[in-house]
Design a protein around this motif. Structure first.
Motif, short mmCIF file in Angstrom:
data_model
loop_
_atom_site.label_atom_id
_atom_site.label_comp_id
_atom_site.label_asym_id
_atom_site.label_seq_id
_atom_site.Cartn_x
_atom_site.Cartn_y
_atom_site.Cartn_z
N ALA A 61 49.05 42.07 33.96
CA ALA A 61 48.04 43.13 33.95
C ALA A 61 48.59 44.41 34.58
N SER A 62 49.60 45.00 33.95
CA SER A 62 50.26 46.21 34.49
C SER A 62 50.47 46.06 35.99
N TYR A 63 50.99 44.88 36.35
CA TYR A 63 51.01 44.42 37.75
C TYR A 63 52.38 44.70 38.36
N SER A 64 52.46 45.76 39.16
CA SER A 64 53.75 46.13 39.75
C SER A 64 54.14 45.17 40.87
N ILE A 65 55.42 44.83 40.88
CA ILE A 65 55.97 44.00 41.95
C ILE A 65 56.15 44.90 43.17
N ILE B 227 44.31 39.56 32.59
CA ILE B 227 44.81 40.77 31.91
C ILE B 227 43.88 41.94 32.21
N LYS B 228 44.33 43.13 31.84
CA LYS B 228 43.45 44.30 31.86
C LYS B 228 42.70 44.31 30.53
N ILE B 229 41.49 44.85 30.56
CA ILE B 229 40.74 44.87 29.30
C ILE B 229 40.35 46.29 28.88
N GLU C 168 54.58 44.28 49.54
CA GLU C 168 53.29 43.90 50.13
C GLU C 168 52.62 42.77 49.31
N ARG C 169 52.60 42.93 48.01
CA ARG C 169 51.97 41.91 47.16
C ARG C 169 52.77 40.62 47.17
N ASP C 170 54.09 40.79 47.28
CA ASP C 170 54.98 39.64 47.25
C ASP C 170 54.75 38.71 48.44
N GLY D 96 38.03 50.94 37.66
CA GLY D 96 38.84 50.87 36.43
C GLY D 96 39.20 52.27 35.98
N TYR D 97 40.31 52.37 35.24
CA TYR D 97 40.79 53.69 34.84
C TYR D 97 39.86 54.40 33.86
N SER D 98 39.15 53.61 33.06
CA SER D 98 38.30 54.25 32.05
C SER D 98 37.26 55.16 32.70
N LYS E 60 41.01 42.98 37.48
CA LYS E 60 40.98 44.37 37.96
C LYS E 60 42.08 44.54 39.01
N SER E 61 42.56 45.76 39.15
CA SER E 61 43.69 46.01 40.06
C SER E 61 43.45 45.44 41.46
N ALA E 62 42.28 45.66 42.00
CA ALA E 62 42.03 45.26 43.38
C ALA E 62 41.81 43.75 43.53
N ASP E 63 41.64 43.04 42.43
CA ASP E 63 41.30 41.61 42.50
C ASP E 63 42.48 40.67 42.27
N ARG E 64 43.63 41.21 41.86
CA ARG E 64 44.68 40.34 41.34
C ARG E 64 45.20 39.30 42.32
N GLU E 65 45.55 39.74 43.55
CA GLU E 65 46.08 38.76 44.51
C GLU E 65 45.04 37.66 44.79
N GLY F 291 43.11 49.50 44.79
CA GLY F 291 44.05 48.39 44.74
C GLY F 291 45.27 48.66 43.91
N SER F 292 45.46 49.90 43.42
CA SER F 292 46.63 50.21 42.60
C SER F 292 47.71 50.86 43.46
N THR F 293 48.95 50.71 43.04
CA THR F 293 50.04 51.37 43.75
C THR F 293 49.88 52.89 43.63
N SER F 294 49.33 53.35 42.51
CA SER F 294 49.20 54.79 42.27
C SER F 294 48.35 55.46 43.34
N THR G 110 48.19 57.24 37.27
CA THR G 110 48.62 55.85 37.24
C THR G 110 49.92 55.80 36.44
N ASP G 111 50.29 54.62 35.94
CA ASP G 111 51.56 54.48 35.23
C ASP G 111 51.55 55.24 33.91
N ASP G 112 52.71 55.83 33.56
CA ASP G 112 52.80 56.57 32.29
C ASP G 112 52.51 55.67 31.08
N1 GLU Z 1 51.13 49.29 38.05
C1 GLU Z 1 50.29 49.80 39.07
C2 GLU Z 1 49.76 48.67 39.95
O1 GLU Z 1 50.08 47.55 39.76
C3 GLU Z 1 49.15 50.64 38.54
C4 GLU Z 1 48.43 50.07 37.38
C5 GLU Z 1 47.32 49.11 37.76
O2 GLU Z 1 46.50 49.41 38.62
O3 GLU Z 1 47.26 48.05 37.15
O4 GLU Z 1 49.05 48.93 40.89
#
Ligand code: GLU
Length: 278
Positions: free
Chosen positions: A106-110, A44-46, A113-115, A177-179, A88-93, A155-158, A195-197
């Motif tokens: 974790a706010s993980y967009s499909i 998850i995101k923290i 590329e990731r698929d 991280g966004y913070s 973290k966004s860049a570590d998920r895969e 590592g984020s789509t944004s 990033t995401d709204d």
């Molecule tokens: N949802 C977008 C993504 O998966 C941005 C949010 C994030 O980094 O978790 O990349």
């Protein structure tokens, strides 16, 4: 130091033992009190209020946390059998490929590329890329970002969308991280955070930022949140069943209201499983 005398072989053995204890990659590692002693490890995101955040007492809260807890329960794991890990966004895969976690919410967009690397259950939320700017600033469209200092996360789509489409001439700074971007926005080191709204609304509503920041209100992309699992995992089908039930029994509605209500986030209706909005 005495520790230095430990032989290389012993040190390796120790590391291996620690790693084995820390990972629940196969979803049925032993330990814990509930769920027949089995544990499940969830990414998850923290640092995203409303989505996934570590609280002062060390617990976790947010929409993704509620969704993950519901899903785990459907998979046969009580809340106390969940081991949470920051993803973290860049570590998920990589975390999924390595088996560090059983699934990631974790706010993980499909994305296509990731698929290629992992599988996704869902989607379970449709969000949109937006900008967080200082309250006295005026950015009304994506192109306004050209030449401005923009912060996003590696590592984020944004971050990718900005470079590829929205404003290729923006001075993009990517952090872990966004913070970290929030501090930059406050002290004017950056002009906007993108990033995401769903995530930005949570930040804007924090007491320490109230009146300082606002969302630009631009729907710059569609972000279909999925639950990531290892490629080929049979968890995907099971999680999809759980997500469907979560919507049907009213839990989805309860979770969005509870987590997004305080931020006044105007969420989209629950998506249908497999229906990815491009
Ligand atoms: N949802 C977008 C993504 O998966 C941005 C949010 C994030 O980094 O978790 O990349």
């Amino acid at each position: 130091m005495k520790l230095r005398k430990v032989s290389a072989a012993a040190a390796t053995a120790l590391v291996l033992t620690l790693t084995a204890t820390a990972c629940g990659g196969d979803g049925d590692s032993e330990g814990g009190s509930g769920s027949g002693g089995k544990k499940i490890t969830v990414g998850i995101k923290i640092d995203q209020p409303g989505i996934g955040q570590k609280t002062a007492d060390g617990s976790y809260e947010g929409f993704d946390v509620d969704v993950a807890t519901y899903v785990a329960k459907e998979l046969g794991y009580d809340a106390d059998a969940i081991e949470w890990k920051e993803a973290k966004s860049a570590d998920r895969e990589t975390m999924l490929e390595r088996g560090d976690v059983d699934f990631i919410a974790a706010s993980y967009s499909i994305t296509d590329e990731r698929d290629q690397k992992v599988d996704f259950a869902g989607p379970y939320l449709l969000a949109h890329q937006d900008l967080l700017i200082r309250a006295d600033d005026n950015i009304t469209k994506g192109e306004d970002l050209n030449g401005k200092k923009l912060c996003s996360v590696a590592g984020s789509t944004s971050a990718q969308n900005v470079k590829a489409e929205i404003a290729p001439k923006a001075q993009l700074q990517t952090y872990g991280g966004y913070s970290e971007c929030l501090t930059g926005l406050e002290n004017k080191a950056v002009d906007a955070l993108t990033t995401d709204d769903s995530i930005l609304a949570g930040y804007a509503s924090q007491d320490q930022f109230k009146g300082k920041f606002k969302l630009a209100g631009l729907k710059l992309s569609n972000e279909n949140y999925g639950i990531g699992v290892k490629n080929g995992s049979d968890l995907k089908a099971k999680i999809n069943t759980a997500l469907e039930k979560m919507v049907e029994d009213g839990s989805w509605e309860k979770y969005v209201k509870k987590n997004f209500g305080p931020a006044n986030y105007n969420y989209e209706p629950a998506p249908k499983i497999g229906n990815i909005v491009k």
